[in-house]
Design an enzyme around this catalytic site. Structure first.
Site, PDB file in Angstrom:
ATOM      1  N   SER A  72       0.837  -1.206  -0.172  1.00 10.43           N
ATOM      2  CA  SER A  72       0.083   0.014  -0.023  1.00 10.43           C
ATOM      3  C   SER A  72       1.018   1.233  -0.149  1.00 10.43           C
ATOM      4  O   SER A  72       1.935   1.303   0.591  1.00 10.43           O
ATOM      5  CB  SER A  72      -0.791  -0.130   1.262  1.00 10.43           C
ATOM      6  N   TYR A 129      -1.818  -0.768  10.298  1.00 13.39           N
ATOM      7  CA  TYR A 129      -1.863  -1.259   8.988  1.00 13.39           C
ATOM      8  C   TYR A 129      -0.943  -0.580   8.232  1.00 13.39           C
ATOM      9  O   TYR A 129      -0.155  -1.243   7.405  1.00 13.39           O
ATOM     10  CB  TYR A 129      -3.254  -0.601   8.551  1.00 13.39           C
TER      11      TYR A 129
END
Length: 267
Positions: free
Chosen positions: A144, A157
């Site tokens: 990501s 995350y």
């Protein structure tokens, strides 16, 4: 340079295949003639997907209903993959949480680390020796743009994606010239269809429509990049912007700005 050719016994593995990018990756691989091992928690969704892919493309699609965040549960899958002819591995499964980490459930945060980072490491190490021995293989890791910078209110995350971003690009360098491709997919917001306004999540409401990218486009772009052994593919304007900001902007400036947005996602 291209993806490994489909073979009778070879399998492409897709984790998180029951929805989203994972489902789109499975469909794209099946359309290219690859038989599959579909992995996710929800077995009934995988069964339905396997039937659709077999009917549409004639490929074999095996189902493994496994909670990859649980070490004991994934141990059997890891052992199986180490013994199989795995031609392509798509490490796609992942979860995210939003809000101050001190207010979140520690057990779920730990499961997020297991799924987003440790499971990616385990599955990759399971298939890698066979790929290196055959001098052929391809590994797609879904990281990501969030892994390029500290993101308050998305702490676990962002940290797990920082791990897989670095792992992917480091591994790619180690494998240079041995016939095994490694590509990092770092997407921004991705969805299949625009949601009903009455059912839209807070993420749907806060992120403008033009910043979302389609799952089918993302899957095709990712596999095309993997076939070319590209280091990183970053589909979508938001992910491109976050990648640039994460690499070139002072973190003391970007972290509070991005963190304030993610605080809204946590309600």
């Amino acid at each position: 340079m291209s993806l490994p050719n489909p073979t009778e016994h070879g399998r492409a593995v897709v984790t998180g295949a029951s929805s989203g990018i994972g489902e789109a990756l499975a469909a794209e691989l099946a359309a290219r003639g690859h038989s599959l091992i579909l992995v996710a928690r929800r077995g009934e969704l995988l069964d339905a997907l396997a039937q659709r892919l077999h009917a549409a493309h004639g490929v074999t699609a095996e189902v493994r209903a496994v909670d990859l965040s649980a070490r004991d549960a994934r141990a059997g899958l890891v052992a199986e993959l180490a013994e199989r002819e795995i031609t392509i591995l798509c490490n796609n499964a992942g979860i995210a949480t939003f809000g101050p980490v001190a207010d979140l459930d520690p057990g779920y945060e730990r499961a997020q680390v297991e799924l987003n980072a440790v499971a990616v490491h385990d599955l990759t190490l399971a298939v890698l020796p066979g790929m290196v021995a055959r001098k052929s293989g391809a590994i797609l890791i879904v990281g990501s743009a969030a892994g390029n910078m500290p993101i308050p209110n998305n702490t676990t995350y962002a940290a797990t994606k920082a791990f897989v971003n670095s792992f992917s690009e480091s591994l790619r360098s180690e494998l240079k010239g041995c016939g095994v491709h490694v590509t990092l997919l770092a997407p921004g917001p991705v969805r299949t269809t625009a949601p009903d306004p009455a059912e839209a999540s807070i993420v749907d409401r806060l992120v403008p429509d033009f910043l979302w990218v389609d799952t089918e486009y993302t899957a095709k772009a990712a596999l095309d990049a993997l076939g070319r052994n590209k280091m990183r593919v970053v589909p979508g304007l938001l992910s491109k912007g976050m990648s640039v900001a994460g690499q070139y902007s002072p973190r003391a400036i970007t972290a509070p700005i991005v963190g304030s947005f993610y605080k809204k996602l946590g309600g």
